[in-house]
Design a protein around this motif. Structure first.
Motif, PDB file in Angstrom:
ATOM      1  N   ARG A 118       0.841  -1.198   0.000  1.00  0.00           N
ATOM      2  CA  ARG A 118       0.000   0.000   0.000  1.00  0.00           C
ATOM      3  C   ARG A 118       0.878   1.250   0.000  1.00  0.00           C
ATOM      4  NH1 ARG A 118      -2.032   4.000   2.609  1.00  0.00           N
ATOM      5  NH2 ARG A 118      -4.193   4.625   2.259  1.00  0.00           N
ATOM      6  N   ALA A 119       1.957   1.212   0.791  1.00  0.00           N
ATOM      7  CA  ALA A 119       2.885   2.350   0.825  1.00  0.00           C
ATOM      8  C   ALA A 119       3.548   2.565  -0.539  1.00  0.00           C
ATOM      9  CB  ALA A 119       3.948   2.128   1.902  1.00  0.00           C
ATOM     10  N   GLU A 120       3.831   1.492  -1.259  1.00  0.00           N
ATOM     11  CA  GLU A 120       4.395   1.618  -2.605  1.00  0.00           C
ATOM     12  C   GLU A 120       3.398   2.285  -3.545  1.00  0.00           C
ATOM     13  OE1 GLU A 120       5.888  -2.118  -4.095  1.00  0.00           O
ATOM     14  OE2 GLU A 120       7.112  -2.439  -2.292  1.00  0.00           O
ATOM     15  N   TRP A 121       2.131   1.890  -3.460  1.00  0.00           N
ATOM     16  CA  TRP A 121       1.107   2.528  -4.301  1.00  0.00           C
ATOM     17  C   TRP A 121       0.983   4.009  -3.935  1.00  0.00           C
ATOM     18  CZ3 TRP A 121      -3.839  -0.235  -6.216  1.00  0.00           C
ATOM     19  CH2 TRP A 121      -3.503  -1.415  -6.871  1.00  0.00           C
ATOM     20  N   ALA A 122       1.039   4.311  -2.647  1.00  0.00           N
ATOM     21  CA  ALA A 122       0.957   5.711  -2.210  1.00  0.00           C
ATOM     22  C   ALA A 122       2.136   6.512  -2.756  1.00  0.00           C
ATOM     23  CB  ALA A 122       0.906   5.796  -0.685  1.00  0.00           C
ATOM     24  N   ALA A 123       3.310   5.905  -2.802  1.00  0.00           N
ATOM     25  CA  ALA A 123       4.478   6.591  -3.351  1.00  0.00           C
ATOM     26  C   ALA A 123       4.315   6.835  -4.855  1.00  0.00           C
ATOM     27  CB  ALA A 123       5.741   5.772  -3.084  1.00  0.00           C
ATOM     28  N   GLN A 124       3.631   5.936  -5.542  1.00  0.00           N
ATOM     29  CA  GLN A 124       3.436   6.093  -6.989  1.00  0.00           C
ATOM     30  C   GLN A 124       2.401   7.148  -7.336  1.00  0.00           C
ATOM     31  OE1 GLN A 124       2.471   2.129  -8.425  1.00  0.00           O
ATOM     32  NE2 GLN A 124       4.540   1.911  -9.240  1.00  0.00           N
ATOM     33  N   ILE A 125       1.274   7.150  -6.638  1.00  0.00           N
ATOM     34  CA  ILE A 125       0.194   8.073  -7.030  1.00  0.00           C
ATOM     35  C   ILE A 125      -0.065   9.171  -5.997  1.00  0.00           C
ATOM     36  CG2 ILE A 125      -0.929   6.326  -8.464  1.00  0.00           C
ATOM     37  CD1 ILE A 125      -3.115   6.077  -6.294  1.00  0.00           C
TER      38      ILE A 125
END
Length: 156
Positions: A118-125
């Motif tokens: 989830r943190a990776e997705w947050a970093a992307q978008i």
């Protein structure tokens, strides 16, 4: 950004692709961390078993599958060391299916890995956009985030 709406069939496909990417990533990491035999179905089974355990009949009902299908899944998970069958302390005639320490460990690891993804997705978008996406999905799908009967739905 296009002002033309994409065809409606793309929405469920995009949602499924996102789901699949997250699940595949969780299972790849679980394999690296000592749980190579866990499959996506097993997460639903572990959640349906719960902390206190459940009977095979109740497990089948929660998953939306036959008692035989639930029993077969429990047999496999028992061989892998993730669940055990035990006598119900409240009723010696009943057998409970319970998570073993290995099953609890897998759940704890998967929860941590989901948080990392989830943190990776947050970093992307961006965190705000991800929170908005989650809120929008909750608005259109309802408040229940987890349906245990997905295995039966997929099979049925």
């Amino acid at each position: 950004m296009s002002t033309v709406d994409p065809p409606g069939f793309l929405l469920p496909l995009r949602l499924f692709i996102g789901f699949r990417q997250l699940i595949d990533a969780v299972h790849a990491e679980l394999a690296r961390e000592g749980h190579p035999d866990v499959r996506p179905l097993h997460g639903f089974v572990f959640q349906a078993i719960g902390r206190d355990g459940t009977t095979a009949v109740e497990l089948a009902r929660r998953l939306g599958v036959s008692k035989q299908a639930a029993g077969k899944t429990v047999d496999g998970l028992e061989r892998l060391g993730y669940v055990e069958r035990a006598t119900d302390p409240a009723d010696a005639r009943r057998k409970l299916v319970r998570l073993t320490d290995r099953g609890v460990d897998m759940l704890a690891r998967s929860a941590r890995i989901f948080d990392e993804l989830r943190a990776e997705w947050a970093a992307q978008i961006g965190s705000d956009r991800l929170r908005a996406l989650e809120a929008d999905l909750a608005t259109v799908t309802g408040s229940e985030p987890f349906r245990l009967d997905v295995p039966g739905w997929f099979a049925g």
